[in-house]
Enzyme design. Structure first.
Site, PDB file in Angstrom:
ATOM      1  N   CYS A 325       0.833  -1.204   0.000  1.00  0.00           N
ATOM      2  CA  CYS A 325       0.000   0.000   0.000  1.00  0.00           C
ATOM      3  C   CYS A 325       0.871   1.260   0.000  1.00  0.00           C
ATOM      4  CB  CYS A 325      -0.970  -0.037   1.174  1.00  0.00           C
ATOM      5  SG  CYS A 325      -2.352   1.117   0.981  1.00  0.00           S
ATOM      6  N   HIS A 423      -3.626  -5.263   1.022  1.00  0.00           N
ATOM      7  CA  HIS A 423      -3.484  -5.637   2.426  1.00  0.00           C
ATOM      8  C   HIS A 423      -3.969  -7.077   2.593  1.00  0.00           C
ATOM      9  CE1 HIS A 423      -2.369  -1.759   4.049  1.00  0.00           C
ATOM     10  NE2 HIS A 423      -3.372  -1.184   3.416  1.00  0.00           N
TER      11      HIS A 423
END
Length: 486
Positions: A325, A423
């Site tokens: 991310c 994630h």
């Protein structure tokens, strides 16, 4: 009826207690949902409908065997630094608010929270509510939508959780109850003493003393237990135990690190260390740059501490570097912000991947995903199809680097540097095995693959809870009996 679990302080075990109660109730045939009106955490989860909630409420939903929903955590605060937090309301970014301005919003947010609770109550019948921090923060009583103000509105039985490991448990319990407002104190119907170590029989006089002082029953003394449950917030990093054998993985402990639950499966099978920027990376077998609430500010902090030079050094040594991310965004060549993520401007990235990230909107991409890793050796080619979720601002445009997953990420030509928005990637055993098997083989260390299914930790939690807590009295507080649901 519902239950309200509050604590004497932060990190006393409220979240795990709610999860345990939820699973215990479900095993009795009682349908239940978790609820926390306001959570402050950078560990979050994306619901199937694309809303963002605190990781703890997702964990509690799994324990309750229900699907996570934004009504379970209608207000999520994500700290950005300088006393400013992003407010996520009903799963969507609402605004960035300084703490002084946030308190002006609490009347409206309390109404939003009560509405969410009512919807859960109507759908599930029973709700186990979690408070936030300590319940007796007297300076916050006129704006505490997570504890006292909510308790006054809901008027449901309250269970107080105290952490005996911290010491001063008598002062914790007695002081909290005595400091509660007159409107809330009578709602306290029981106390749970958490994280006990040693022979609990020696605490029996202490139980009697608490009941004598507080005129509230002690429902149980719960011994400390180590279970593999997702961490709620950054306080949990300090509790992590590092394995001292096998391969070593460094996770850069960014100032605004987010969703470090990504690495909790790896922690069970390797030596994962959360490394402060500025510390040497020599000796680590792999380096991960994790997610962050503020990519640009944490990138600047990383560079100011000289961590960029450490990353370049280990890259030259052939050490794998992985960005998740915000960490993925940092690995690119540039980050261009129109003033939504940080101050407007163009910022140099780490340049380890050929891609550029643009921040052109306050909107977030929040979605659950299933993706297949491309056949780029030595790590991605062994992952196969994986699942996870995205929570990010910004759009990353590719340069010459190859795509890492179908529709996501980039990877270097030698496959040793890659980034992804996903994630939960390394919560997939196939992804964790792909990384760990490569690292072990490189070190010449035998590796036993992680099994595809590690069992249900919530049943183990409930078994532990049932052994040490009077669940029948807790069920009675709901106005239910086991016979009613048999």
């Amino acid at each position: 009826m519902s239950l309200f679990v509050v604590g004497t302080a932060s990190h006393v075990g409220k979240s795990v207690t709610v999860a345990a109660i939820c699973r215990c109730l479900v095993r009795r045939g009682i349908t239940v949902a978790p609820f926390k009106s306001q959570n402050m955490s950078l560990n979050s989860y994306v619901t199937p409908l694309g809303g963002e909630i605190g990781m703890a409420q997702a964990m509690q939903a799994f324990a309750a065997r229900v699907t996570p929903h934004t009504d379970m955590n209608p207000v999520l605060l994500k700290p950005k630094g300088d006393c400013i937090s992003q407010v996520v309301l009903h799963g969507r970014p609402y605004k960035d608010v300084p703490i002084t301005d946030y308190y002006r919003e609490t009347p409206q947010l309390l109404e939003e929270a009560v509405s969410s609770y009512k919807r859960l109550k109507e759908e599930y019948g029973e709700v186990v509510v979690e408070g936030a921090g300590g319940a007796a923060e007297v300076n916050l009583y006129n704006r505490d939508i997570a504890n006292t103000l909510l308790a006054e509105r809901l008027r449901i039985p309250v269970i107080l959780v105290a952490d005996i490991e911290r010491g001063g448990v008598f002062a914790q319990v007695y002081g909290t109850i005595q400091l509660l407002p007159d409107t809330v104190r009578p709602l306290v119907k029981g106390v749970i003493i958490n994280k006990f170590r040693g022979d609990s029989s020696i605490f029996e006089p202490g139980i009697r003393k608490i009941e004598e002082l507080c005129r509230v029953p002690v429902l149980g003394v719960v011994p400390y237990i180590s279970l593999h449950l997702p961490s709620e917030d950054s306080l949990s990093i300090g509790d992590k135990k590092v394995m001292r054998n096998g391969v070593r993985i460094a996770v850069i402990r960014l100032p605004r690190i987010a969703n470090f639950t990504d690495f909790e499966l790896l922690e069970q099978y390797s030596s994962v260390e959360y490394v402060d920027p500025g510390r040497s990376l020599v000796g680590f077998d792999c380096v991960i740059v994790p997610g962050t609430k503020n990519t640009i500010e944490d990138l600047r902090s990383l560079k100011a501490a000289g961590m960029d030079k450490e990353l370049y050094r280990v890259r030259e040594q052939g050490v794998p570097i992985i960005g998740i991310c915000g960490g993925y965004q940092m690995l690119g060549t540039h980050l261009v912000d129109a003033g939504f993520e940080s101050a407007a401007g163009t910022y140099d990235g780490l340049g380890l991947l050929d891609c550029i990230t643009h921040f052109t909107s306050y909107d977030k991409n929040t979605t659950q995903v299933t993706r297949t890793a491309h056949s780029v050796p030595p790590i991605l080619s062994a992952m196969g199809t994986v699942t996870g979720y995205e929570i990010h601002m910004g759009v990353t445009k590719s340069g010459s680097s190859q795509e890492a997953f179908g529709g996501d990420g980039r990877v270097s030509d030698d496959g040793l540097v890659f980034g992804t928005y996903m994630h939960g990637l390394f919560q997939n055993p196939s992804a964790a095995n792909a990384l760990l098997s490569f690292l072990h083989e490189k070190r010449g260390i035998p590796f036993e693959p992680i099994p595809e299914s590690a069992g249900d930790p919530y049943d183990a939690l409930a078994d532990h809870f049932e052994q040490h807590v009077d669940m029948e009295r807790i069920v009675a507080l709901l106005g239910c009996s086991r016979g009613d649901f048999s």
